[in-house]
Design an enzyme around this catalytic site. Structure first.
Site, PDB file in Angstrom:
ATOM      1  CD  GLU A 158      29.989  67.475   3.590  1.00 48.04           C
ATOM      2  OE1 GLU A 158      30.478  66.341   3.789  1.00 48.04           O
ATOM      3  OE2 GLU A 158      28.759  67.708   3.550  1.00 48.04           O
ATOM      4  CG  ASP A 176      26.842  57.808 -16.988  1.00 51.30           C
ATOM      5  OD1 ASP A 176      27.693  57.748 -17.884  1.00 51.30           O
ATOM      6  OD2 ASP A 176      25.706  57.297 -17.091  1.00 51.30           O
TER       7      ASP A 176
END
Ligand code: NOJ
Length: 557
Positions: free
Chosen positions: A269, A218
């Site tokens: 990751e 957002d």
């Protein structure tokens, strides 16, 4: 249950795929309290996974916020980043939801609201209670520089709130102002504080560990504000108070790039994860500048274009010029903040099922799903659901209730109506009283009725999605606009690895005679899909007559 689909196990799924946005309050209520919930969404995964005829076949679901929230901005004011609001279910329900989606080859994206929290978040409560405690510097606090002639406290600078008024609210408890880009109930977090940065990146890690495939970020370009909180320079603007200043210092700060790199590192990751950033009130050039592999950026160009081939052509050319061939754009026609596009493109008297409005919705769907870029669908657009009509005086949407001549606003409730699954009271959305009314035509415009009609908007979405999925040139190809000799026809070619696709879209309600681009030597254009009856495997002659509002897709063979 169908086996996991190989399409969404591709590492590049975020480029080729289609994301379906669900506004959880309005999708399906399984408890009868009038609000949608996670169990309700699970009841309708068949509608989304593409395993059966009549099912869409999307790659990922983006859930608008489902965290505990006092709902001043309907979930975009988060009171706990790591929990599920009990009205939607529990954390266990969420884990079951993720497993169920993954079992069907659907990714799950969460909406992360990291610019601001709810004023009820314990961090803010602690921050306002002490100027020296461990949370003192978690939000943006400043003293008042003095009083006005009328004796009112002056805010620290001239920044405005997007939802009207000053961006600064006075807090009696702490005796200081705090900053809020949105509502006073949505205080902005201080991303310059390393503890805040760590806590928010830990939120990202936790959801990734819980199996989430990515995030919609957002208003990510507002995270950093000018360190010295300088006032914005004034300018002459025509769109209300917000436009009367150049927003130089309250967003788009250089520190953001480094933060985005760190955030991407965390997301990367684990393979196949992605983010899509919501650019807040920014230019197309800014949107392009924030793109990075695994990080898409919304630019919302198509959210405001009027119904005209020329306007779409111009928007596409602008976008392609800004993004260039390397960066990957997103395509969005509707979302929870904007009027639904079936209403934006409406024609007076054409809103009936199968009418002109629906024909336009089919052409719009073809643009959305065949243009270069990741496509984002908004729930219920697949049945061409229209806006609700809710007067501002009855609005739930907070800024709509404050709208005035100086602060212009639209009522976002209009785009958030309950999904019409079937006819009858509650429309298959709820057995109780829906939080917002169902659209008035829900008895005839609903998923059940359209699933039974091969000519429906829903059936067309299904066919388009299948074609896009099965045709690499449509989900991954480069793109080139072509001039077909009629200004009401939008035409473009997609190309990849020696394959080509041609998209011809007649925006006019009259036939259009057009020039078909010359195919590669030795090949012909063969029609893959059309909104209108065409012979199986019909080929395209050098000149073709498109039917009124026909969308036609051909590939070379
Ligand atoms: C953008 C969201 O899309 C909107 O719904 C919300 O009100 C603001 N950000 C504030 O979070």
């Amino acid at each position: 249950m169908s086996p996991p689909d190989s399409r969404s196990s591709q590492p590049e799924w975020w480029r080729t795929g289609v994301v379906y946005q669900i506004y959880p309050r309005s999708f399906r209520d399984s408890t009868g309290d009038g609000l949608g919930d996670l169990a309700g969404i699970m009841e309708h995964l068949d509608h989304l996974d593409g395993a059966r005829p009549g099912s869409l076949g999307i790659d990922a679901i983006w859930l608008s916020p489902i965290y505990p929230s006092p709902d001043f901005d309907f979930g975009y004011d988060v009171a706990d980043y790591l929990e599920i609001d009990p009205r939607y279910g529990t954390l266990d329900d969420f884990q079951r939801f993720v497993e169920a989606c993954h079992g069907r080859g659907i990714k799950v994206l969460l909406d992360l609201v990291l610019n601001h929290s709810s004023h009820r978040h314990p961090w803010f409560q602690a921050s306002r209670s002490s100027r020296t405690g461990p949370y003192a510097d978690w939000y943006i606090w400043r003293d008042s520089p003095g009083r006005t002639l009328l004796g009112r406290r002056r805010p620290p600078n001239n920044w405005r709130s997007w939802f009207g008024g000053s961006a600064w609210a006075w807090d009696e408890a702490r005796g200081q102002f705090y900053m809020h880009t949105f509502l006073p109930e949505q205080p902005d977090l201080n991303w310059r504080n390393p503890d805040v940065r760590k806590a928010l990146l830990d939120v990202v890690r936790t959801w990734l560990e819980r199996g989430v495939d990515g995030f919609r970020l957002d208003v990510f370009n507002v995270f950093f504000k000018d360190a010295a909180l300088r006032s914005n320079p004034r300018q002459v603007g025509r769109r209300g108070v917000w436009s009367w200043q150049r927003h130089l210092h309250d967003r788009n700060q250089p520190e953001l790039n480094e933060l985005l790199a760190e955030l991407r590192g965390v997301v990367d990751e684990q393979p196949g994860r992605m983010t899509v950033g919501e650019l807040f009130d920014g230019s197309i050039a800014q949107a392009a500048s924030y793109f990075a592999p695994q990080h898409l950026v919304f630019d919302f160009l198509f959210i405001t274009v009027p119904w005209s081939a020329a306007a779409f052509r111009k928007a596409i050319a602008t976008r392609e010029a800004a993004f260039g061939p390397e960066r990957w754009p997103t395509n969005v026609l509707s979302n929870h903040d904007q009027p639904r596009h079936a209403s934006r493109f409406e024609v007076a008297g054409g809103s009936g099922v199968g009418g002109v409005g629906d024909a336009r919705a089919k052409v719009a769907a073809a643009v959305l799903l065949t243009l270069r870029g990741t496509a984002f669908l908004y729930y219920a657009e697949e049945i061409a659901q229209r806006n609700l009509v809710v007067p501002n005086s009855e609005a739930f949407d907070p800024p709509a209730r404050r709208a005035s001549l100086l602060f212009r606003w639209w009522n976002r409730d209009q785009a958030r109506g309950p999904m019409a699954w079937g006819g009858g009271p509650g429309g298959g959305f709820t057995t109780g009283k829906p939080w917002l009314p169902l659209p008035p035509d829900a008895d005839v415009r609903n998923v059940r009725a359209q699933a039974a009609d091969p000519e429906s908007v829903l059936a067309w979405y299904g066919r388009l999605l299948r074609l896009r999925r099965d045709t690499p040139v449509l989900h991954a190809g480069a793109q080139e606009l072509v001039e077909p000799g009629d200004r009401d026809v939008l035409a473009y070619i997609r190309r990849i690895d020696g394959a080509a696709g041609l998209v011809l879209l007649n925006f006019a309600s009259r036939p259009a005679i057009i020039r078909v681009p010359v195919p590669t030597t030795g090949r012909t254009w063969r029609i893959s899909l059309s909104t209108h009856p065409r012979g199986p495997d019909e080929t395209l002659a050098p000149s073709v007559t498109l039917a009124p509002l026909e969308a036609l897709i051909a590939t070379e063979s």
